[in-house]
Design a protein around this motif. Structure first.
Motif, PDB file in Angstrom:
ATOM      1  N   ARG A 105     -98.676  -4.600 -13.189  1.00  0.00           N
ATOM      2  CA  ARG A 105     -98.587  -6.057 -13.323  1.00  0.00           C
ATOM      3  C   ARG A 105     -97.363  -6.618 -12.610  1.00  0.00           C
ATOM      4  O   ARG A 105     -96.660  -7.474 -13.158  1.00  0.00           O
ATOM      5  CB  ARG A 105     -98.550  -6.450 -14.802  1.00  0.00           C
ATOM      6  CG  ARG A 105     -99.809  -6.080 -15.533  1.00  0.00           C
ATOM      7  CD  ARG A 105     -99.897  -6.797 -16.847  1.00  0.00           C
ATOM      8  NE  ARG A 105    -101.102  -6.413 -17.554  1.00  0.00           N
ATOM      9  CZ  ARG A 105    -101.487  -6.940 -18.712  1.00  0.00           C
ATOM     10  NH1 ARG A 105    -100.761  -7.867 -19.280  1.00  0.00           N
ATOM     11  NH2 ARG A 105    -102.600  -6.548 -19.287  1.00  0.00           N
ATOM     12  N   LEU A 106     -97.093  -6.126 -11.414  1.00  0.00           N
ATOM     13  CA  LEU A 106     -96.033  -6.725 -10.603  1.00  0.00           C
ATOM     14  C   LEU A 106     -96.550  -8.043 -10.032  1.00  0.00           C
ATOM     15  O   LEU A 106     -97.762  -8.306 -10.064  1.00  0.00           O
ATOM     16  CB  LEU A 106     -95.676  -5.789  -9.449  1.00  0.00           C
ATOM     17  CG  LEU A 106     -94.986  -4.474  -9.832  1.00  0.00           C
ATOM     18  CD1 LEU A 106     -94.941  -3.539  -8.635  1.00  0.00           C
ATOM     19  CD2 LEU A 106     -93.581  -4.735 -10.379  1.00  0.00           C
ATOM     20  N   PHE A 107     -95.633  -8.860  -9.483  1.00  0.00           N
ATOM     21  CA  PHE A 107     -96.054 -10.033  -8.722  1.00  0.00           C
ATOM     22  C   PHE A 107     -96.153  -9.570  -7.269  1.00  0.00           C
ATOM     23  O   PHE A 107     -95.127  -9.419  -6.598  1.00  0.00           O
ATOM     24  CB  PHE A 107     -95.040 -11.165  -8.869  1.00  0.00           C
ATOM     25  CG  PHE A 107     -94.934 -11.655 -10.284  1.00  0.00           C
ATOM     26  CD1 PHE A 107     -95.941 -12.454 -10.823  1.00  0.00           C
ATOM     27  CD2 PHE A 107     -93.856 -11.318 -11.077  1.00  0.00           C
ATOM     28  CE1 PHE A 107     -95.858 -12.903 -12.133  1.00  0.00           C
ATOM     29  CE2 PHE A 107     -93.768 -11.767 -12.391  1.00  0.00           C
ATOM     30  CZ  PHE A 107     -94.775 -12.559 -12.919  1.00  0.00           C
ATOM     31  N   PRO A 108     -97.371  -9.301  -6.773  1.00  0.00           N
ATOM     32  CA  PRO A 108     -97.506  -8.625  -5.476  1.00  0.00           C
ATOM     33  C   PRO A 108     -96.992  -9.439  -4.299  1.00  0.00           C
ATOM     34  O   PRO A 108     -96.514  -8.885  -3.315  1.00  0.00           O
ATOM     35  CB  PRO A 108     -99.022  -8.370  -5.351  1.00  0.00           C
ATOM     36  CG  PRO A 108     -99.676  -9.293  -6.325  1.00  0.00           C
ATOM     37  CD  PRO A 108     -98.674  -9.565  -7.404  1.00  0.00           C
ATOM     38  N   GLY A 109     -97.038 -10.791  -4.398  1.00  0.00           N
ATOM     39  CA  GLY A 109     -96.600 -11.616  -3.279  1.00  0.00           C
ATOM     40  C   GLY A 109     -95.095 -11.850  -3.271  1.00  0.00           C
ATOM     41  O   GLY A 109     -94.534 -12.309  -2.274  1.00  0.00           O
ATOM     42  N   MET A 110     -94.414 -11.549  -4.367  1.00  0.00           N
ATOM     43  CA  MET A 110     -92.950 -11.695  -4.411  1.00  0.00           C
ATOM     44  C   MET A 110     -92.313 -10.449  -3.813  1.00  0.00           C
ATOM     45  O   MET A 110     -92.937  -9.379  -3.780  1.00  0.00           O
ATOM     46  CB  MET A 110     -92.464 -11.827  -5.847  1.00  0.00           C
ATOM     47  CG  MET A 110     -92.708 -13.167  -6.460  1.00  0.00           C
ATOM     48  SD  MET A 110     -91.899 -13.158  -8.089  1.00  0.00           S
ATOM     49  CE  MET A 110     -92.094 -14.853  -8.534  1.00  0.00           C
ATOM     50  N   THR A 111     -91.056 -10.589  -3.407  1.00  0.00           N
ATOM     51  CA  THR A 111     -90.385  -9.413  -2.865  1.00  0.00           C
ATOM     52  C   THR A 111     -90.069  -8.440  -4.008  1.00  0.00           C
ATOM     53  O   THR A 111     -90.101  -8.810  -5.190  1.00  0.00           O
ATOM     54  CB  THR A 111     -89.061  -9.768  -2.157  1.00  0.00           C
ATOM     55  OG1 THR A 111     -88.129 -10.197  -3.133  1.00  0.00           O
ATOM     56  CG2 THR A 111     -89.265 -10.811  -1.075  1.00  0.00           C
ATOM     57  N   VAL A 112     -89.723  -7.229  -3.579  1.00  0.00           N
ATOM     58  CA  VAL A 112     -89.333  -6.179  -4.522  1.00  0.00           C
ATOM     59  C   VAL A 112     -88.151  -6.662  -5.369  1.00  0.00           C
ATOM     60  O   VAL A 112     -88.161  -6.561  -6.602  1.00  0.00           O
ATOM     61  CB  VAL A 112     -88.993  -4.910  -3.697  1.00  0.00           C
ATOM     62  CG1 VAL A 112     -88.281  -3.868  -4.513  1.00  0.00           C
ATOM     63  CG2 VAL A 112     -90.265  -4.354  -3.047  1.00  0.00           C
ATOM     64  N   LEU A 113     -87.138  -7.262  -4.702  1.00  0.00           N
ATOM     65  CA  LEU A 113     -85.957  -7.755  -5.421  1.00  0.00           C
ATOM     66  C   LEU A 113     -86.330  -8.890  -6.375  1.00  0.00           C
ATOM     67  O   LEU A 113     -85.891  -8.915  -7.535  1.00  0.00           O
ATOM     68  CB  LEU A 113     -84.891  -8.235  -4.423  1.00  0.00           C
ATOM     69  CG  LEU A 113     -83.599  -8.772  -5.063  1.00  0.00           C
ATOM     70  CD1 LEU A 113     -82.805  -7.646  -5.718  1.00  0.00           C
ATOM     71  CD2 LEU A 113     -82.726  -9.474  -4.028  1.00  0.00           C
ATOM     72  N   GLU A 114     -87.157  -9.823  -5.901  1.00  0.00           N
ATOM     73  CA  GLU A 114     -87.529 -10.967  -6.751  1.00  0.00           C
ATOM     74  C   GLU A 114     -88.228 -10.511  -8.026  1.00  0.00           C
ATOM     75  O   GLU A 114     -88.042 -11.096  -9.089  1.00  0.00           O
ATOM     76  CB  GLU A 114     -88.437 -11.930  -5.976  1.00  0.00           C
ATOM     77  CG  GLU A 114     -87.689 -12.796  -4.982  1.00  0.00           C
ATOM     78  CD  GLU A 114     -88.595 -13.479  -3.966  1.00  0.00           C
ATOM     79  OE1 GLU A 114     -88.089 -14.340  -3.240  1.00  0.00           O
ATOM     80  OE2 GLU A 114     -89.798 -13.125  -3.883  1.00  0.00           O
TER      81      GLU A 114
END
Ligand code: ATP
Length: 284
Positions: A105-114
């Motif tokens: 459930r990551l935010f796939p369009g955000m960067t890794v850091l974000e």
């Protein structure tokens, strides 16, 4: 089931689950289950499909209100948290229990850091006081924001993803996404980290990296780890304590070697009857 004196997880538990029962209409998914999660342990919850593992997790993390039972989280000498009385938000923000899910459930369009900064929004909201100064990056908020970036970057360093901090999280290999999710949960500085099948879908090398990450969390962060896992090679290698469910009931609770040799566990996994299990147990 293992017998004998008090186990370390009973003498110094971070979480005590007592008589937990969860019914959905006529179905009893979890039936009078009690166990402890040790403060310094990696504890695994295992069992065949439909045994009630995710339901136990959902009760601990506030997604379900248990039908019966007490879930007591230690609070460093303060008043304990009775998780069955709290919302999922309070369990996360106040009792400091973090979780990951079976599906990423990551935010796939955000960067890794974000992705790691979003995890810290509670701390940042509190520091901002929701004020105009926060928008300008002044005072307490500016410091809190810098601390949040520092914490996120230190976690990226630990999981080897610092060079990819500015890439979209959705573009990472699957094993990296799994470890990023764990790092995201750790950015909330949890006392108890609940992981739902962290090794699912990982290849042998990724599984190895996951094991190493979980062991360093246990050793260096003082966070207790409680995981559901089907991959027995992961469970047997990294767990200090294993609890086994079958048809909603606890059938074994002990060290990995205790449960590995338990005839009830063998029977549950092989799908043999109770009578055959008794026969197995009676064998010299
Ligand atoms: N929200 C729900 N409503 C009705 N029944 C449910 C609900 N959640 C779970 N169950 C039922 O409770 C039982 C236990 O399910 P649960 O998902 O906890 O098992 P599990 O051990 O996590 O299984 P798996 O290993 O397949 O994920 C199953 O019979 C399931 O169908």
């Amino acid at each position: 089931m293992s017998e004998g004196g008090a186990k370390p997880w009973d003498t110094d538990p971070i979480l005590r689950v007592e008589h937990l029962t969860m019914r959905f209409g006529g179905l009893t998914a979890v039936d009078d289950v009690s166990f402890s999660v040790g403060r310094e342990d990696i504890t695994a919850l295992i069992g065949p499909n439909g045994a009630g593992k995710t339901t136990v997790f959902n009760c601990i993390t506030g997604f379900y209100k248990p039908t019966e039972g007490m879930l007591t989280l230690d609070a460093d000498g303060g008043d304990p948290f009775y998780l069955e009385r709290l919302s999922d938000y309070e369990i996360n923000a106040d009792a400091r229990v973090a979780r990951t899910f079976q599906n990423i459930r990551l935010f796939p369009g955000m960067t890794v850091l974000e992705n790691l900064l979003v995890a810290q929004h509670n701390v940042l909201s509190r520091a901002s006081g929701f004020s105009f100064g926060a928008i300008l990056g002044l005072g307490q908020f500016g410091r809190a924001e810098q601390d949040a970036v520092d914490l996120a970057r230190s976690w990226l360093d630990r999981i080897g993803l610092l060079p990819r901090a500015d890439e979209a999280a959705g573009g990472l290999p699957y094993g990296d996404q799994r470890r990023l999710e764990i790092a995201r949960a750790m950015c909330t500085r949890p006392k108890l980290l609940c992981l739902d099948e962290p090794a699912a879908g990982l290849n042998a090398r990724e599984s190895e990296a996951l094991n190493a990450l979980l062991q360093t969390i246990r050793e260096t962060d003082g966070t207790a780890i409680f995981l559901i896992e089907h991959d027995m090679s992961v469970v047997m290698r990294i767990s200090d304590h294993v609890i086994v469910l079958d048809y909603g009931k606890k059938i074994a609770d002990g060290t990995p070697s205790d449960v590995r040799n338990d005839p009830h566990v063998i029977a549950a996994y092989l799908g043999v009857s109770d009578e055959d299990a008794q026969a197995l147990e009676a064998r010299p």
